[in-house]
Design a protein around this motif. Structure first.
Motif, short mmCIF file in Angstrom:
data_model
loop_
_atom_site.label_atom_id
_atom_site.label_comp_id
_atom_site.label_asym_id
_atom_site.label_seq_id
_atom_site.Cartn_x
_atom_site.Cartn_y
_atom_site.Cartn_z
N UNK A 157 0.83 -1.21 0.00
CA UNK A 157 0.00 0.00 0.00
C UNK A 157 0.87 1.26 0.00
N UNK A 158 0.34 2.29 -0.62
CA UNK A 158 1.07 3.54 -0.69
C UNK A 158 1.06 4.25 0.67
N UNK A 159 2.09 5.00 0.91
CA UNK A 159 2.17 5.83 2.10
C UNK A 159 1.88 7.26 1.69
N UNK A 160 0.84 7.84 2.28
CA UNK A 160 0.40 9.17 1.89
C UNK A 160 0.97 10.22 2.83
N UNK A 161 1.27 11.38 2.27
CA UNK A 161 1.72 12.50 3.07
C UNK A 161 0.53 13.09 3.83
N UNK A 196 -2.00 2.69 -7.18
CA UNK A 196 -1.77 1.27 -7.36
C UNK A 196 -0.40 1.06 -7.98
N UNK A 197 0.40 0.25 -7.35
CA UNK A 197 1.77 -0.02 -7.83
C UNK A 197 1.86 -1.53 -8.04
N UNK A 198 1.22 -1.98 -9.13
CA UNK A 198 1.02 -3.41 -9.33
C UNK A 198 2.27 -4.14 -9.81
N UNK A 199 3.18 -3.41 -10.43
CA UNK A 199 4.38 -4.08 -10.95
C UNK A 199 5.58 -3.17 -10.74
N UNK A 202 7.26 -1.79 -12.89
CA UNK A 202 7.41 -0.79 -13.94
C UNK A 202 6.18 0.09 -14.11
N UNK A 203 5.16 -0.12 -13.29
CA UNK A 203 3.93 0.64 -13.49
C UNK A 203 3.30 1.03 -12.17
N UNK A 204 2.97 2.32 -12.05
CA UNK A 204 2.17 2.81 -10.95
C UNK A 204 1.07 3.69 -11.54
N UNK A 205 -0.11 3.64 -10.95
CA UNK A 205 -1.19 4.49 -11.42
C UNK A 205 -1.72 5.34 -10.28
N UNK A 206 -2.13 6.55 -10.64
CA UNK A 206 -2.78 7.47 -9.72
C UNK A 206 -4.15 7.75 -10.28
N UNK A 207 -5.19 7.48 -9.49
CA UNK A 207 -6.55 7.77 -9.91
C UNK A 207 -7.10 8.89 -9.04
N UNK A 208 -7.48 9.97 -9.68
CA UNK A 208 -8.11 11.08 -8.97
C UNK A 208 -9.61 10.82 -9.05
N UNK A 209 -10.20 10.48 -7.93
CA UNK A 209 -11.62 10.13 -7.92
C UNK A 209 -12.48 11.36 -7.67
N UNK A 210 -13.64 11.39 -8.33
CA UNK A 210 -14.58 12.50 -8.17
C UNK A 210 -13.83 13.83 -8.21
N UNK A 211 -13.18 14.05 -9.33
CA UNK A 211 -12.33 15.24 -9.45
C UNK A 211 -13.14 16.53 -9.38
N UNK A 212 -12.55 17.54 -8.79
CA UNK A 212 -13.15 18.87 -8.70
C UNK A 212 -12.16 19.89 -9.23
N UNK A 213 -12.63 21.08 -9.57
CA UNK A 213 -11.71 22.09 -10.14
C UNK A 213 -10.46 22.34 -9.30
N UNK A 214 -10.58 22.24 -7.98
CA UNK A 214 -9.40 22.48 -7.14
C UNK A 214 -8.35 21.38 -7.27
N UNK A 215 -8.73 20.26 -7.92
CA UNK A 215 -7.75 19.19 -8.17
C UNK A 215 -6.92 19.46 -9.42
N UNK A 216 -7.31 20.49 -10.16
CA UNK A 216 -6.54 20.85 -11.36
C UNK A 216 -5.11 21.19 -10.95
N UNK A 217 -4.16 20.52 -11.59
CA UNK A 217 -2.76 20.70 -11.20
C UNK A 217 -1.89 19.94 -12.19
N UNK A 218 -0.60 20.04 -11.97
CA UNK A 218 0.38 19.29 -12.74
C UNK A 218 0.83 18.14 -11.85
N UNK A 219 0.56 16.91 -12.29
CA UNK A 219 0.90 15.73 -11.49
C UNK A 219 2.15 15.08 -12.10
N UNK A 220 3.13 14.87 -11.27
CA UNK A 220 4.41 14.31 -11.73
C UNK A 220 4.73 13.07 -10.91
N UNK A 221 5.13 12.01 -11.60
CA UNK A 221 5.59 10.83 -10.89
C UNK A 221 7.11 10.75 -11.00
#
Lengths: 108, 117
Positions: free
Chosen positions: B55-59, B70-73, B75-94
């Protein structure tokens, strides 16, 4: 917490001039890193420093890991227009903390 | 070497929808992946750290139910922003990290710009 103070916030220089920026912290870090970020892109690693006092160069870039392990500087010599961007320092222990960035503008 | 990709590079969605962002390490196995968000003219803010298979550790202050990681492998991690709202607008970097002794350095993806209408 492990806050990093990066300065200056921005610089406007003439092409060919040298640039110097630095980061300081009240905490000790085991690793210092310098990144450059172009608009709309992710940061790109420029230099990584692992030992207090270490001085490392990468082309026209030179960075040093402060002897107290609480600071680092980055110098850019003979700046060119493509040096434009935001430079971030980062200190690393178990996690990584970023400075607020130095926005560099180079006038041709 | 040490190339990290993100997909999509930008996305526009309606408020209330969910958005998934992928982060891939292309030429190395990433033991750890990190997710950051960056507001205009600001520094990167770490959201969470994920190790493959756990499981991920959140700040502090980051809602784990809103930002699903989800970090299933290696070589791959996914970030899902659920029920997004305008304040979630941003630049997301992994970023992805592999352990080569002391050369445990993060390599960043190109970022995903999310705009929520």
């Amino acid at each position: 917490g492990q806050q990093l103070n990066q300065s200056p916030q921005s610089m406007f220089i003439q092409e060919g001039e040298d640039v110097s920026m630095n980061c300081t912290s009240s905490s000790i870090f085991n690793t210092w890193l310098w990144y450059k970020q172009d608009p709309g892109e992710g940061p790109v690693l420029l230099i990584a420093l692992y030992k207090a006092g270490e001085l490392t160069s990468n082309g026209r870039l030179t960075a040093q890991f402060g002897i107290t392990r609480k600071d680092s500087f980055l110098n850019i010599s003979a700046s060119i227009p493509s040096d434009v961007g935001i430079y971030f320092c980062a200190g690393r222990n178990n996690d990584m903390r970023f400075g607020a960035g130095t926005r560099l503008t180079v006038k041709p | 070497g040490a190339v990290v990709s993100q997909h999509p590079s930008w996305v526009i969605c309606k408020s209330g929808t969910s958005v998934k962002i992928e982060c891939r390490s292309l030429d190395f196995q990433a033991t750890t992946m990190f997710w950051y968000r960056q507001f205009p003219k600001q520094s990167l803010m770490l959201m969470a750290t994920s190790n493959e298979g756990s499981k991920a550790t959140y700040e502090q202050g980051v809602e784990k139910d809103k930002f699903l990681i989800n970090h299933a492998s290696l070589t791959l991690s996914t970030l899902t922003v659920t029920s997004a709202h305008p304040e979630d607008s941003s630049f997301y970097i992994c970023s992805a990290s592999y352990n080569r002794g002391r050369l445990d350095t993060q390599y960043f993806g190109p970022g995903t710009r999310l705009t929520v209408l």
